[in-house]
Design a protein around this motif. Structure first.
Motif, PDB file in Angstrom:
ATOM      1  N   PRO A   1      55.402  22.293  38.777  1.00 59.49           N
ATOM      2  CA  PRO A   1      55.790  22.752  40.113  1.00 59.49           C
ATOM      3  C   PRO A   1      56.897  23.793  40.014  1.00 59.49           C
ATOM      4  CG  PRO A   1      56.624  20.530  39.661  1.00 59.49           C
ATOM      5  CD  PRO A   1      55.685  20.877  38.546  1.00 59.49           C
ATOM      6  N   VAL A   2      56.884  24.727  40.942  1.00 56.45           N
ATOM      7  CA  VAL A   2      57.867  25.810  40.960  1.00 56.45           C
ATOM      8  C   VAL A   2      58.964  25.479  41.953  1.00 56.45           C
ATOM      9  CG1 VAL A   2      58.257  28.248  41.499  1.00 56.45           C
ATOM     10  CG2 VAL A   2      56.181  27.552  40.293  1.00 56.45           C
ATOM     11  N   LEU A   3      60.218  25.653  41.540  1.00 60.52           N
ATOM     12  CA  LEU A   3      61.360  25.505  42.442  1.00 60.52           C
ATOM     13  C   LEU A   3      62.037  26.854  42.591  1.00 60.52           C
ATOM     14  CD1 LEU A   3      63.225  22.135  41.742  1.00 60.52           C
ATOM     15  CD2 LEU A   3      61.864  22.779  43.710  1.00 60.52           C
ATOM     16  N   ARG A   4      62.287  27.245  43.837  1.00 63.28           N
ATOM     17  CA  ARG A   4      62.913  28.537  44.128  1.00 63.28           C
ATOM     18  C   ARG A   4      64.435  28.351  44.230  1.00 63.28           C
ATOM     19  NH1 ARG A   4      59.862  29.540  49.572  1.00 63.28           N
ATOM     20  NH2 ARG A   4      60.512  27.369  49.690  1.00 63.28           N
ATOM     21  N   PHE A   5      65.135  28.866  43.242  1.00 64.17           N
ATOM     22  CA  PHE A   5      66.596  28.793  43.210  1.00 64.17           C
ATOM     23  C   PHE A   5      67.174  30.086  43.800  1.00 64.17           C
ATOM     24  CE2 PHE A   5      65.378  25.740  40.045  1.00 64.17           C
ATOM     25  CZ  PHE A   5      66.405  24.817  39.954  1.00 64.17           C
ATOM     26  N   SER A   6      68.187  29.955  44.621  1.00 62.05           N
ATOM     27  CA  SER A   6      68.855  31.144  45.149  1.00 62.05           C
ATOM     28  C   SER A   6      69.925  31.614  44.172  1.00 62.05           C
ATOM     29  CB  SER A   6      69.489  30.851  46.510  1.00 62.05           C
ATOM     30  OG  SER A   6      70.533  29.895  46.387  1.00 62.05           O
ATOM     31  N   VAL A   7      70.089  32.928  44.089  1.00 59.64           N
ATOM     32  CA  VAL A   7      71.127  33.555  43.273  1.00 59.64           C
ATOM     33  C   VAL A   7      71.833  34.575  44.165  1.00 59.64           C
ATOM     34  CG1 VAL A   7      71.616  35.028  41.284  1.00 59.64           C
ATOM     35  CG2 VAL A   7      69.867  33.231  41.113  1.00 59.64           C
ATOM     36  N   ALA A   8      73.142  34.422  44.319  1.00 58.63           N
ATOM     37  CA  ALA A   8      73.907  35.344  45.172  1.00 58.63           C
ATOM     38  C   ALA A   8      74.235  36.619  44.407  1.00 58.63           C
ATOM     39  CB  ALA A   8      75.186  34.672  45.659  1.00 58.63           C
ATOM     40  N   GLU A   9      74.030  37.764  45.062  1.00 64.16           N
ATOM     41  CA  GLU A   9      74.356  39.045  44.442  1.00 64.16           C
ATOM     42  C   GLU A   9      75.828  39.158  44.077  1.00 64.16           C
ATOM     43  OE1 GLU A   9      73.112  41.887  47.318  1.00 64.16           O
ATOM     44  OE2 GLU A   9      71.046  41.994  46.574  1.00 64.16           O
TER      45      GLU A   9
ATOM     46  N   VAL B   1      60.272  21.144  36.018  1.00 64.88           N
ATOM     47  CA  VAL B   1      59.812  22.145  36.973  1.00 64.88           C
ATOM     48  C   VAL B   1      60.030  23.538  36.392  1.00 64.88           C
ATOM     49  CG1 VAL B   1      60.332  20.637  38.922  1.00 64.88           C
ATOM     50  CG2 VAL B   1      62.039  22.298  38.171  1.00 64.88           C
ATOM     51  N   ARG B   2      59.397  24.516  37.000  1.00 67.01           N
ATOM     52  CA  ARG B   2      59.556  25.899  36.568  1.00 67.01           C
ATOM     53  C   ARG B   2      60.460  26.619  37.561  1.00 67.01           C
ATOM     54  NH1 ARG B   2      55.938  30.351  37.252  1.00 67.01           N
ATOM     55  NH2 ARG B   2      54.362  28.898  38.011  1.00 67.01           N
ATOM     56  N   PRO B   3      61.623  27.144  37.114  1.00 65.52           N
ATOM     57  CA  PRO B   3      62.536  27.804  38.049  1.00 65.52           C
ATOM     58  C   PRO B   3      62.063  29.211  38.405  1.00 65.52           C
ATOM     59  CG  PRO B   3      63.423  27.922  35.837  1.00 65.52           C
ATOM     60  CD  PRO B   3      62.156  27.108  35.740  1.00 65.52           C
ATOM     61  N   GLU B   4      62.251  29.554  39.662  1.00 63.69           N
ATOM     62  CA  GLU B   4      61.970  30.907  40.142  1.00 63.69           C
ATOM     63  C   GLU B   4      63.238  31.370  40.869  1.00 63.69           C
ATOM     64  OE1 GLU B   4      57.946  32.015  41.892  1.00 63.69           O
ATOM     65  OE2 GLU B   4      59.226  32.078  43.676  1.00 63.69           O
ATOM     66  N   TYR B   5      63.789  32.494  40.434  1.00 65.98           N
ATOM     67  CA  TYR B   5      65.092  32.918  40.941  1.00 65.98           C
ATOM     68  C   TYR B   5      64.941  34.004  42.000  1.00 65.98           C
ATOM     69  CZ  TYR B   5      66.748  30.248  36.977  1.00 65.98           C
ATOM     70  OH  TYR B   5      66.987  29.225  36.091  1.00 65.98           O
ATOM     71  N   HIS B   6      65.595  33.779  43.135  1.00 69.33           N
ATOM     72  CA  HIS B   6      65.560  34.722  44.250  1.00 69.33           C
ATOM     73  C   HIS B   6      66.979  35.261  44.464  1.00 69.33           C
ATOM     74  CE1 HIS B   6      61.445  33.679  45.934  1.00 69.33           C
ATOM     75  NE2 HIS B   6      61.625  32.776  44.970  1.00 69.33           N
ATOM     76  N   VAL B   7      67.177  36.511  44.094  1.00 69.29           N
ATOM     77  CA  VAL B   7      68.484  37.151  44.215  1.00 69.29           C
ATOM     78  C   VAL B   7      68.619  37.729  45.614  1.00 69.29           C
ATOM     79  CG1 VAL B   7      70.030  38.901  43.281  1.00 69.29           C
ATOM     80  CG2 VAL B   7      68.468  37.673  41.749  1.00 69.29           C
ATOM     81  N   MET B   8      69.727  37.425  46.282  1.00 71.29           N
ATOM     82  CA  MET B   8      69.926  37.897  47.656  1.00 71.29           C
ATOM     83  C   MET B   8      71.410  38.017  47.958  1.00 71.29           C
ATOM     84  SD  MET B   8      68.873  34.396  49.702  1.00 71.29           S
ATOM     85  CE  MET B   8      67.324  34.288  48.805  1.00 71.29           C
TER      86      MET B   8
END
Length: 256
Positions: A20-28, A60-67
């Motif tokens: 399963p993929v988990l969407r992790f947030s990453v702050a700019e 799980v598989r991490p997916e990083y969302h930079v915002m």
């Protein structure tokens, strides 16, 4: 032999895709030692290592969302991310009801920082009216009254490292920095040139928030974070990025 290797590679690829993929947030606004980005993706740092370790532990598989940091609250409310780490309760304007807090993971101190030769000041109220180095989107509750009264003015930078660089370059006399970032910045400087912590402004206990949804392995990740904390892995991650004399020059003080 080639057929065996091809089969093993196919199995490994299938296993990874099945996670399963988990969407992790990453702050700019994060910078080292918290995180370093390459091509809009994290590659190293305390938070990168922490999130990678948590994902491995939870299977799980991490997916990083930079915002932008100011978009994090909106992304949580819209269900656009599954995990937000490096967050404190007092940083949230509204707490989304569909997220669950992890155990406390990191203790952080925010410091008033000055040039190395400046005399110590007991309180921010003693600082003459002027601009002070801050980070865009960050809140500083202990200084809010001084900002509102016009005694201090925010001079925002995109991230913490830039705020400290501007302080060292003489753009302003004081800045606010978390202790981890200050230690990282100072480690490359000779002792007589290191920026000086003047006062502890805030202390926070930081953790992660995980979205509670049937499609998200929420409890698996929360249990993984508990195991990382209890095993000492998080402390080992912190020490990996600590300078040899990280505690030198730290001032005492009370947080909020």
């Amino acid at each position: 032999m080639r057929h065996i290797l091809a089969g093993l590679l196919l199995c490994a690829t299938h296993s990874l895709a099945a996670q399963p993929v988990l969407r992790f947030s990453v702050a700019e606004s994060w910078s080292m030692p918290l995180i370093r980005l390459e091509g809009d993706q994290p590659v190293e740092g305390i938070l990168y290592d922490l999130m990678q370790a948590a994902a491995r532990e939870a299977g799980v598989r991490p997916e990083y969302h930079v915002m932008a940091r100011l978009r994090l609250q909106q992304a949580m409310e819209g269900g656009d991310i599954d995990v937000r780490c490096y967050v404190a309760t007092q940083w949230l304007i509204d707490r989304p009801g569909d997220y669950i807090w992890s155990v406390p993971l990191i203790h952080q101190r925010d410091l008033l920082v000055s040039h190395p030769g400046d005399p110590p000041r007991l309180n921010p109220e003693q600082v003459p009216a002027q601009a002070i180095g801050t980070v865009l989107g960050y809140s500083y509750p202990s200084l809010d009254s001084l900002f509102s009264a016009g005694r201090l003015r925010r001079e925002d930078s995109r991230n913490q490292q830039l705020a400290l660089q501007k302080l060292r370059a003489g753009r302003y006399q004081y800045a606010v920095s978390n202790q981890l970032s200050l230690n990282w910045f100072n480690r490359q400087l000779p002792p007589e040139q290191r920026l000086r912590p003047q006062k502890v402004l805030e202390e926070q206990t930081l953790g992660c928030m995980v979205r509670s949804d049937p499609g998200v392995p929420t409890q698996a990740l929360l249990r993984a974070l508990v195991r990382l904390k209890e095993s000492g892995e998080i402390e080992r991650i912190l020490q990996r990025y600590a300078s040899p004399d990280a505690s030198a020059g730290v001032v005492s003080g009370s947080g909020q």
